[in-house]
Design a protein around this motif. Sequence first.
Motif: not given
Length: 454
Positions: A383-394, A245-261
């Motif tokens: 877990x599959x959801x986390x793998x999907x968003x991890x790959x796309x966000x990386x 759950x933690x990993x999913x939250x981090x990855x899901x919020x990473x792209x837009x916020x890191x783009x601004x940063x």
Amino acid sequence: MITATWGRIRARAAALANDDVMAKLARGGMAALIIKIGGAGLSFLMFLMLARAMSAEEYGRFGFAFSLATLLAVVGSFGFRSLVLRYAAAYAADGAIELERGVIRHGYVVTALGCGVLGLGVAIFAAFVPGVSHPSYLIAAGAFTLVLGLAEYQASVMRAITGITLSLVPRDIIWRLLVVAGCGLVTIELFPQLTATSGTILIAAVLLVVLLGQALAHPMTRPGPLITGPVQSERKKWWSSVGSLWGTLIVRSSAPNLAVVYLGFVMSPAATGTFFAALQLSVAMNLFLMSSGIVVAPAIARHFHRREIDSVRNLCLVTVSAVAIPTIIIFAAFLIFGHQILGLFGDGFENGYTALLILSAGNLVNALSGPTIPMMEMTGSERPYFRIILATNITALLLIAVLTPIWGTVGAAIAVAFATSAWNVGCIAYCRKNLGVDPSILSIFPSARRQKKG
């Protein structure tokens, strides 16, 4: 073809009209939608008034601070904002009050420590590392990290133990309304123009007051009973559940916020502010899907657990059908009036029009994909959801690093829109293959629906 498609949607809706679950879903969805519409309007007005109350350069620094604090608040919560939704509601249903209080209290402690340490780290870095320009707004961002982390966690607590109104209204309505009022006093020159530092302090201070008021509104979150009341603990169980759950939250919020940063490091504050404004506007595209997701998730979990796959399909179809039209209307409004809407933020903000359209296109794909997040999280597919968003966000983060130096804000927008679109496509493919459900708008076509029972 359009008439036949609309006929299928109406037939499904008629078949579900007398269903108790769907009736509850409609009532809850309407309440959430009303609050979210008001919150979305106030969110737009809040960021607009903040932009009008400070210079373009200061607004860019403010956007950097806001995005950094948002990302750190997710990291510092260790996933307990999602975990408390699951366990507090379950304990309450079982009458296990001491376990309910235990998980809520533990989540507060973890969130306060995690966000507090990260916020303090940012403040120390800004204050003592040589070469940091304008350190004061980063120190303010560190303080905002703690307040925002607690506010987001407490909203999840309220959603688990009370329902929609007390969880959404304080942050979505009251906080934003008070910030708008404060900025209004600046624009009529009763107070001096805001800087990134004072603007961040303003939103943090107001949110802290709202947070305290919200906590006092329910016996389970009042400081006295929460601190001194008897508790039971299942910490080992909680921590074994929280990782994905933690990993999913981090990855899901990473792209837009890191783009601004990232833009804040490589481009001017004015360009960063323009992208931040476009990003906040594009979030309106998710309004209707987010509102439906608040109430559709438990219904999906219940029907899937009972192996009632046709009911899950119906839920997804009704949800995505209801979401599609208003979301397309918002996208059309940005397409036609985007320059004028961005111009409300101040001179030069209309330069973010192309970025706004690209970001909005990604969010349009998100809306037309239907309730993919509830489908993945409520069916044991975390877990599959986390793998999907991890790959796309990386991939998206790599694109940000490559495209931003070439195309500036447009390159960053392409990367963020890719992340939003790609993980949705991946989740749709997974749901169709493994769960026998297509949650997307394509489910209105019989040939696109899989009949596998999951």
